[in-house]
Scaffold this motif. Structure first.
Motif, PDB file in Angstrom:
ATOM      1  N   GLY A 103       0.780  -1.229   0.000  1.00  0.00           N
ATOM      2  CA  GLY A 103       0.000   0.000   0.000  1.00  0.00           C
ATOM      3  C   GLY A 103       0.812   1.280   0.000  1.00  0.00           C
ATOM      4  N   ILE A 104       2.129   1.176   0.017  1.00  0.00           N
ATOM      5  CA  ILE A 104       3.016   2.337  -0.073  1.00  0.00           C
ATOM      6  C   ILE A 104       3.798   2.194  -1.372  1.00  0.00           C
ATOM      7  N   LEU A 105       3.593   3.139  -2.274  1.00  0.00           N
ATOM      8  CA  LEU A 105       4.267   3.097  -3.568  1.00  0.00           C
ATOM      9  C   LEU A 105       5.200   4.289  -3.673  1.00  0.00           C
ATOM     10  N   LEU A 106       6.468   4.030  -3.875  1.00  0.00           N
ATOM     11  CA  LEU A 106       7.445   5.089  -4.093  1.00  0.00           C
ATOM     12  C   LEU A 106       7.608   5.244  -5.599  1.00  0.00           C
ATOM     13  N   ARG A 107       7.447   6.457  -6.099  1.00  0.00           N
ATOM     14  CA  ARG A 107       7.623   6.706  -7.524  1.00  0.00           C
ATOM     15  C   ARG A 107       9.041   7.227  -7.732  1.00  0.00           C
ATOM     16  N   VAL A 108       9.778   6.498  -8.579  1.00  0.00           N
ATOM     17  CA  VAL A 108      11.199   6.770  -8.772  1.00  0.00           C
ATOM     18  C   VAL A 108      11.483   6.993 -10.255  1.00  0.00           C
ATOM     19  N   ASP A 109      12.257   8.041 -10.552  1.00  0.00           N
ATOM     20  CA  ASP A 109      12.700   8.282 -11.919  1.00  0.00           C
ATOM     21  C   ASP A 109      13.619   7.135 -12.317  1.00  0.00           C
ATOM     22  N   ALA A 110      13.275   6.415 -13.384  1.00  0.00           N
ATOM     23  CA  ALA A 110      14.015   5.220 -13.778  1.00  0.00           C
ATOM     24  C   ALA A 110      15.454   5.524 -14.184  1.00  0.00           C
ATOM     25  N   GLU A 111      15.705   6.687 -14.739  1.00  0.00           N
ATOM     26  CA  GLU A 111      17.061   7.012 -15.187  1.00  0.00           C
ATOM     27  C   GLU A 111      17.958   7.497 -14.057  1.00  0.00           C
ATOM     28  N   SER A 112      17.447   8.396 -13.231  1.00  0.00           N
ATOM     29  CA  SER A 112      18.295   8.999 -12.198  1.00  0.00           C
ATOM     30  C   SER A 112      18.199   8.297 -10.848  1.00  0.00           C
ATOM     31  N   GLY A 113      17.123   7.505 -10.631  1.00  0.00           N
ATOM     32  CA  GLY A 113      16.911   6.882  -9.327  1.00  0.00           C
ATOM     33  C   GLY A 113      16.357   7.855  -8.298  1.00  0.00           C
ATOM     34  N   GLU A 114      15.996   9.064  -8.731  1.00  0.00           N
ATOM     35  CA  GLU A 114      15.497  10.104  -7.834  1.00  0.00           C
ATOM     36  C   GLU A 114      14.050   9.819  -7.432  1.00  0.00           C
ATOM     37  N   LEU A 115      13.741   9.988  -6.156  1.00  0.00           N
ATOM     38  CA  LEU A 115      12.375   9.861  -5.673  1.00  0.00           C
ATOM     39  C   LEU A 115      11.597  11.072  -6.164  1.00  0.00           C
ATOM     40  N   VAL A 116      10.499  10.820  -6.925  1.00  0.00           N
ATOM     41  CA  VAL A 116       9.728  11.927  -7.480  1.00  0.00           C
ATOM     42  C   VAL A 116       8.320  11.998  -6.900  1.00  0.00           C
ATOM     43  N   GLY A 117       7.951  11.009  -6.081  1.00  0.00           N
ATOM     44  CA  GLY A 117       6.643  11.047  -5.457  1.00  0.00           C
ATOM     45  C   GLY A 117       6.340   9.762  -4.728  1.00  0.00           C
ATOM     46  N   LEU A 118       5.166   9.736  -4.116  1.00  0.00           N
ATOM     47  CA  LEU A 118       4.740   8.527  -3.437  1.00  0.00           C
ATOM     48  C   LEU A 118       3.224   8.485  -3.403  1.00  0.00           C
ATOM     49  N   THR A 119       2.702   7.294  -3.236  1.00  0.00           N
ATOM     50  CA  THR A 119       1.269   7.069  -3.148  1.00  0.00           C
ATOM     51  C   THR A 119       1.024   6.231  -1.902  1.00  0.00           C
ATOM     52  N   ILE A 120       0.040   6.621  -1.104  1.00  0.00           N
ATOM     53  CA  ILE A 120      -0.298   5.870   0.108  1.00  0.00           C
ATOM     54  C   ILE A 120      -1.754   5.429  -0.018  1.00  0.00           C
ATOM     55  N   ILE A 121      -1.943   4.131  -0.181  1.00  0.00           N
ATOM     56  CA  ILE A 121      -3.272   3.545  -0.307  1.00  0.00           C
ATOM     57  C   ILE A 121      -3.834   3.285   1.086  1.00  0.00           C
ATOM     58  N   HIS A 122      -5.139   3.467   1.254  1.00  0.00           N
ATOM     59  CA  HIS A 122      -5.826   3.345   2.554  1.00  0.00           C
ATOM     60  C   HIS A 122      -5.274   4.362   3.550  1.00  0.00           C
ATOM     61  N   PHE A 123      -5.092   5.585   3.075  1.00  0.00           N
ATOM     62  CA  PHE A 123      -4.476   6.628   3.894  1.00  0.00           C
ATOM     63  C   PHE A 123      -5.269   6.919   5.172  1.00  0.00           C
ATOM     64  N   ARG A 124      -6.576   7.131   5.042  1.00  0.00           N
ATOM     65  CA  ARG A 124      -7.398   7.453   6.225  1.00  0.00           C
ATOM     66  C   ARG A 124      -7.377   6.294   7.221  1.00  0.00           C
ATOM     67  N   ARG A 125      -7.471   5.076   6.711  1.00  0.00           N
ATOM     68  CA  ARG A 125      -7.437   3.906   7.588  1.00  0.00           C
ATOM     69  C   ARG A 125      -6.097   3.826   8.320  1.00  0.00           C
ATOM     70  N   ARG A 126      -5.024   4.138   7.616  1.00  0.00           N
ATOM     71  CA  ARG A 126      -3.694   4.140   8.261  1.00  0.00           C
ATOM     72  C   ARG A 126      -3.643   5.192   9.365  1.00  0.00           C
ATOM     73  N   LEU A 127      -4.227   6.369   9.115  1.00  0.00           N
ATOM     74  CA  LEU A 127      -4.260   7.412  10.143  1.00  0.00           C
ATOM     75  C   LEU A 127      -5.045   6.961  11.368  1.00  0.00           C
ATOM     76  N   GLN A 128      -6.198   6.333  11.141  1.00  0.00           N
ATOM     77  CA  GLN A 128      -7.023   5.880  12.256  1.00  0.00           C
ATOM     78  C   GLN A 128      -6.322   4.786  13.051  1.00  0.00           C
ATOM     79  N   THR A 129      -5.615   3.910  12.360  1.00  0.00           N
ATOM     80  CA  THR A 129      -4.912   2.807  13.012  1.00  0.00           C
ATOM     81  C   THR A 129      -3.679   3.297  13.766  1.00  0.00           C
ATOM     82  N   SER A 130      -2.948   4.236  13.148  1.00  0.00           N
ATOM     83  CA  SER A 130      -1.677   4.687  13.718  1.00  0.00           C
ATOM     84  C   SER A 130      -1.813   5.877  14.648  1.00  0.00           C
ATOM     85  N   GLY A 131      -2.919   6.591  14.541  1.00  0.00           N
ATOM     86  CA  GLY A 131      -3.117   7.758  15.394  1.00  0.00           C
ATOM     87  C   GLY A 131      -2.047   8.800  15.184  1.00  0.00           C
ATOM     88  N   ASP A 132      -1.565   9.393  16.275  1.00  0.00           N
ATOM     89  CA  ASP A 132      -0.578  10.465  16.205  1.00  0.00           C
ATOM     90  C   ASP A 132       0.759  10.014  15.647  1.00  0.00           C
TER      91      ASP A 132
END
Length: 92
Positions: A36-65
């Protein structure tokens, strides 16, 4: 030198998914270090260009602060290893 890039957040409530882009959105490959955690990486440079978090609200409720303080991704010291392993898999 640290590059400062605009951070763009987009939350899709119906999919309960948070999208984060570092800089201008661009084509990238994904690494899934944790379900559920996807890191988006530039294939040529290896640079992190973004991320996606699936079930974000559920993760917040489960993890709290704890999640509010730090989204559990890949520890910073492991990031290069994850990207290196991914790039090796892409070449193979």
């Amino acid at each position: 030198m640290v590059k400062h890039q605009p951070l763009k957040l987009d939350y899709d409530e119906s999919a309960d998914t948070l999208y984060v882009s570092l800089g201008e959105p661009r084509e990238a490959s994904c690494i899934e270090p944790e379900e559920g955690i996807l890191l988006r990486v530039d294939a040529e440079s290896g640079e992190l260009v973004g991320l996606t978090i699936i079930h974000f609200r559920r993760r917040l409720q489960t993890s709290g602060d704890r999640l509010a303080a730090s989204i559990p991704l890949v520890p910073e010291d492991l990031m290069p290893t994850v990207i290196r392993e991914w790039r090796l898999q892409e070449v193979a």
